[in-house]
Design a protein around this motif. Structure first.
Motif, PDB file in Angstrom:
ATOM      1  N   GLY A   2       0.812  -1.202   0.000  1.00 26.44           N
ATOM      2  CA  GLY A   2       0.000   0.000   0.000  1.00 26.44           C
ATOM      3  C   GLY A   2       0.845   1.251   0.000  1.00 26.44           C
ATOM      4  O   GLY A   2       2.071   1.211   0.068  1.00 26.44           O
ATOM      5  N   ALA A   3       0.155   2.379  -0.076  1.00 28.95           N
ATOM      6  CA  ALA A   3       0.845   3.664  -0.086  1.00 28.95           C
ATOM      7  C   ALA A   3       1.583   3.878   1.232  1.00 28.95           C
ATOM      8  O   ALA A   3       1.100   3.508   2.302  1.00 28.95           O
ATOM      9  CB  ALA A   3      -0.151   4.783  -0.322  1.00 28.95           C
ATOM     10  N   SER A   4       2.752   4.482   1.162  1.00 29.62           N
ATOM     11  CA  SER A   4       3.547   4.759   2.357  1.00 29.62           C
ATOM     12  C   SER A   4       2.940   5.925   3.133  1.00 29.62           C
ATOM     13  O   SER A   4       2.059   6.637   2.647  1.00 29.62           O
ATOM     14  CB  SER A   4       4.986   5.101   1.962  1.00 29.62           C
ATOM     15  OG  SER A   4       4.994   6.334   1.257  1.00 29.62           O
ATOM     16  N   ALA A   5       3.455   6.125   4.347  1.00 30.02           N
ATOM     17  CA  ALA A   5       3.005   7.250   5.160  1.00 30.02           C
ATOM     18  C   ALA A   5       3.328   8.570   4.460  1.00 30.02           C
ATOM     19  O   ALA A   5       2.561   9.538   4.533  1.00 30.02           O
ATOM     20  CB  ALA A   5       3.670   7.193   6.541  1.00 30.02           C
ATOM     21  N   PHE A   6       4.459   8.606   3.765  1.00 28.61           N
ATOM     22  CA  PHE A   6       4.835   9.820   3.047  1.00 28.61           C
ATOM     23  C   PHE A   6       3.858  10.103   1.911  1.00 28.61           C
ATOM     24  O   PHE A   6       3.474  11.259   1.678  1.00 28.61           O
ATOM     25  CB  PHE A   6       6.257   9.685   2.498  1.00 28.61           C
ATOM     26  CG  PHE A   6       6.734  10.917   1.768  1.00 28.61           C
ATOM     27  CD1 PHE A   6       6.941  12.108   2.448  1.00 28.61           C
ATOM     28  CD2 PHE A   6       6.963  10.879   0.404  1.00 28.61           C
ATOM     29  CE1 PHE A   6       7.384  13.248   1.779  1.00 28.61           C
ATOM     30  CE2 PHE A   6       7.403  12.005  -0.276  1.00 28.61           C
ATOM     31  CZ  PHE A   6       7.617  13.191   0.412  1.00 28.61           C
ATOM     32  N   GLN A   8       0.732   9.205   1.819  1.00 27.42           N
ATOM     33  CA  GLN A   8      -0.508   9.667   2.437  1.00 27.42           C
ATOM     34  C   GLN A   8      -0.388  11.124   2.865  1.00 27.42           C
ATOM     35  O   GLN A   8      -1.342  11.893   2.748  1.00 27.42           O
ATOM     36  CB  GLN A   8      -0.837   8.767   3.635  1.00 27.42           C
ATOM     37  CG  GLN A   8      -1.160   7.328   3.229  1.00 27.42           C
ATOM     38  CD  GLN A   8      -1.305   6.402   4.433  1.00 27.42           C
ATOM     39  OE1 GLN A   8      -1.499   6.860   5.562  1.00 27.42           O
ATOM     40  NE2 GLN A   8      -1.204   5.110   4.197  1.00 27.42           N
ATOM     41  N   TRP A   9       0.790  11.498   3.365  1.00 26.27           N
ATOM     42  CA  TRP A   9       1.008  12.893   3.747  1.00 26.27           C
ATOM     43  C   TRP A   9       0.941  13.802   2.523  1.00 26.27           C
ATOM     44  O   TRP A   9       0.334  14.874   2.575  1.00 26.27           O
ATOM     45  CB  TRP A   9       2.370  13.030   4.428  1.00 26.27           C
ATOM     46  CG  TRP A   9       2.714  14.454   4.729  1.00 26.27           C
ATOM     47  CD1 TRP A   9       2.240  15.221   5.746  1.00 26.27           C
ATOM     48  CD2 TRP A   9       3.604  15.305   3.976  1.00 26.27           C
ATOM     49  NE1 TRP A   9       2.773  16.494   5.698  1.00 26.27           N
ATOM     50  CE2 TRP A   9       3.616  16.575   4.611  1.00 26.27           C
ATOM     51  CE3 TRP A   9       4.378  15.109   2.839  1.00 26.27           C
ATOM     52  CZ2 TRP A   9       4.380  17.639   4.139  1.00 26.27           C
ATOM     53  CZ3 TRP A   9       5.145  16.166   2.368  1.00 26.27           C
ATOM     54  CH2 TRP A   9       5.139  17.417   3.007  1.00 26.27           C
ATOM     55  N   LEU A  10       1.550  13.379   1.414  1.00 28.99           N
ATOM     56  CA  LEU A  10       1.486  14.159   0.179  1.00 28.99           C
ATOM     57  C   LEU A  10       0.039  14.364  -0.255  1.00 28.99           C
ATOM     58  O   LEU A  10      -0.362  15.470  -0.627  1.00 28.99           O
ATOM     59  CB  LEU A  10       2.259  13.453  -0.942  1.00 28.99           C
ATOM     60  CG  LEU A  10       3.780  13.534  -0.925  1.00 28.99           C
ATOM     61  CD1 LEU A  10       4.358  12.602  -1.990  1.00 28.99           C
ATOM     62  CD2 LEU A  10       4.258  14.960  -1.151  1.00 28.99           C
ATOM     63  N   LYS A  90      10.068   5.522  -6.182  1.00 27.62           N
ATOM     64  CA  LYS A  90       8.751   5.015  -6.593  1.00 27.62           C
ATOM     65  C   LYS A  90       8.297   3.825  -5.742  1.00 27.62           C
ATOM     66  O   LYS A  90       7.169   3.825  -5.229  1.00 27.62           O
ATOM     67  CB  LYS A  90       8.755   4.651  -8.077  1.00 27.62           C
ATOM     68  CG  LYS A  90       8.532   5.842  -9.017  1.00 27.62           C
ATOM     69  CD  LYS A  90       8.485   5.383 -10.465  1.00 27.62           C
ATOM     70  CE  LYS A  90       8.288   6.549 -11.424  1.00 27.62           C
ATOM     71  NZ  LYS A  90       6.903   7.027 -11.468  1.00 27.62           N
ATOM     72  N   PRO A  91       9.147   2.794  -5.553  1.00 27.79           N
ATOM     73  CA  PRO A  91       8.710   1.669  -4.709  1.00 27.79           C
ATOM     74  C   PRO A  91       8.552   2.041  -3.240  1.00 27.79           C
ATOM     75  O   PRO A  91       7.649   1.536  -2.563  1.00 27.79           O
ATOM     76  CB  PRO A  91       9.827   0.633  -4.883  1.00 27.79           C
ATOM     77  CG  PRO A  91      10.614   1.065  -6.064  1.00 27.79           C
ATOM     78  CD  PRO A  91      10.450   2.541  -6.168  1.00 27.79           C
ATOM     79  N   LEU A  92       9.425   2.932  -2.741  1.00 27.48           N
ATOM     80  CA  LEU A  92       9.366   3.292  -1.326  1.00 27.48           C
ATOM     81  C   LEU A  92       8.147   4.150  -1.003  1.00 27.48           C
ATOM     82  O   LEU A  92       7.451   3.906  -0.017  1.00 27.48           O
ATOM     83  CB  LEU A  92      10.640   4.039  -0.925  1.00 27.48           C
ATOM     84  CG  LEU A  92      11.896   3.189  -0.704  1.00 27.48           C
ATOM     85  CD1 LEU A  92      13.094   4.077  -0.443  1.00 27.48           C
ATOM     86  CD2 LEU A  92      11.697   2.217   0.460  1.00 27.48           C
ATOM     87  N   VAL A  93       7.897   5.152  -1.826  1.00 22.39           N
ATOM     88  CA  VAL A  93       6.770   6.059  -1.577  1.00 22.39           C
ATOM     89  C   VAL A  93       5.451   5.391  -1.941  1.00 22.39           C
ATOM     90  O   VAL A  93       4.446   5.515  -1.234  1.00 22.39           O
ATOM     91  CB  VAL A  93       6.952   7.378  -2.354  1.00 22.39           C
ATOM     92  CG1 VAL A  93       5.744   8.284  -2.161  1.00 22.39           C
ATOM     93  CG2 VAL A  93       8.219   8.087  -1.891  1.00 22.39           C
ATOM     94  N   ALA A  94       5.438   4.679  -3.058  1.00 22.11           N
ATOM     95  CA  ALA A  94       4.261   3.908  -3.497  1.00 22.11           C
ATOM     96  C   ALA A  94       2.989   4.761  -3.566  1.00 22.11           C
ATOM     97  O   ALA A  94       1.924   4.350  -3.103  1.00 22.11           O
ATOM     98  CB  ALA A  94       4.045   2.701  -2.575  1.00 22.11           C
ATOM     99  N   ARG A  95       3.118   5.938  -4.137  1.00 25.46           N
ATOM    100  CA  ARG A  95       1.952   6.809  -4.286  1.00 25.46           C
ATOM    101  C   ARG A  95       1.127   6.387  -5.496  1.00 25.46           C
ATOM    102  O   ARG A  95       1.670   6.159  -6.579  1.00 25.46           O
ATOM    103  CB  ARG A  95       2.398   8.259  -4.471  1.00 25.46           C
ATOM    104  CG  ARG A  95       1.258   9.269  -4.398  1.00 25.46           C
ATOM    105  CD  ARG A  95       1.742  10.682  -4.703  1.00 25.46           C
ATOM    106  NE  ARG A  95       0.786  11.685  -4.253  1.00 25.46           N
ATOM    107  CZ  ARG A  95       0.907  12.990  -4.482  1.00 25.46           C
ATOM    108  NH1 ARG A  95       1.959  13.451  -5.163  1.00 25.46           N
ATOM    109  NH2 ARG A  95       0.002  13.836  -4.033  1.00 25.46           N
TER     110      ARG A  95
END
Length: 202
Positions: A2-6, A8-10, A90-95
């Motif tokens: 799923g989307a990362s916390a970052f 979600q913050w964005l 891209k993989p880390l943020v997963a937006r």
């Protein structure tokens, strides 16, 4: 994943900014200008796929002795940009893409823009990163007064990603900044190596 916390913050912190800019782009999209801008955006999307055109540019410059350092800088910048964007962020943020929610207004705008899907995550924009990396490498390595039009190519690619509604403005901005940093770094490395080679030959 799923989307990362970052991510979600964005989506929360920049929701108003992203939506407002995409709304302005959508307004242009629905005007008579779309007859020209729509095909142009799709052409830029095609040219930016996989960075192939930019890689060919780098290889072409590398093949000509007087422009070899420019080719080396472009290829190094593309590699650095791809490492930061496609391999790491891209993989880390997963937006998710703006069109990920089928019932949203952004998904509707995306469908009206042509509904072209992308295979990876949204942050940062790979197209914007690659274009900015290559153009910045040329700009920072060469005569800047003559090479300022390089940034027009970056601007055109950045706007095309918004026009097709496949990226949020924050994705594109991040891609341009990362690409510019990669291009500056590549130009600095090539310039320093060139000086060492020149000094060794003297």
């Amino acid at each position: 994943m799923g989307a990362s916390a970052f991510a979600q913050w964005l989506d929360t912190a920049f929701a108003g900014f992203d939506t407002a800019l995409l709304g302005a782009v959508h307004t242009v999209q629905q005007s008579a200008a779309d007859v020209v801008l729509g095909p142009l955006a799709r052409l830029l999307d095609f040219l930016g796929q996989g960075g192939i055109v930019l890689i060919l540019l780098g290889l072409g410059l590398l093949a000509v002795r007087r422009w070899r350092r420019f080719g080396a800088a472009v290829l190094l910048a593309l590699a650095l940009g791809a490492l930061c964007t496609n391999v790491l962020l891209k993989p880390l943020v997963a937006r998710e893409r703006p069109y990920a929610d089928p019932g949203s207004q952004l998904a509707q705008w995306w469908e009206e823009a042509g509904g072209e899907t992308e295979s990876d995550k949204s942050f940062p924009s790979g197209h914007a990163t690659a274009t900015a990396a290559a153009m910045a490498a040329l700009f920072f390595l060469g005569p800047r007064r003559r090479l300022w039009p390089c940034w027009l190519a970056v601007l055109a690619m950045a706007l095309s990603r918004l026009y097709l509604m496949v990226h949020y403005p924050t994705d594109v901005l991040a891609g341009v900044l990362i690409g510019a940093a990669a291009g500056w770094t590549a130009a600095a490395v090539v310039r320093r190596l060139g000086r060492r080679v020149q000094a060794a030959n003297e």
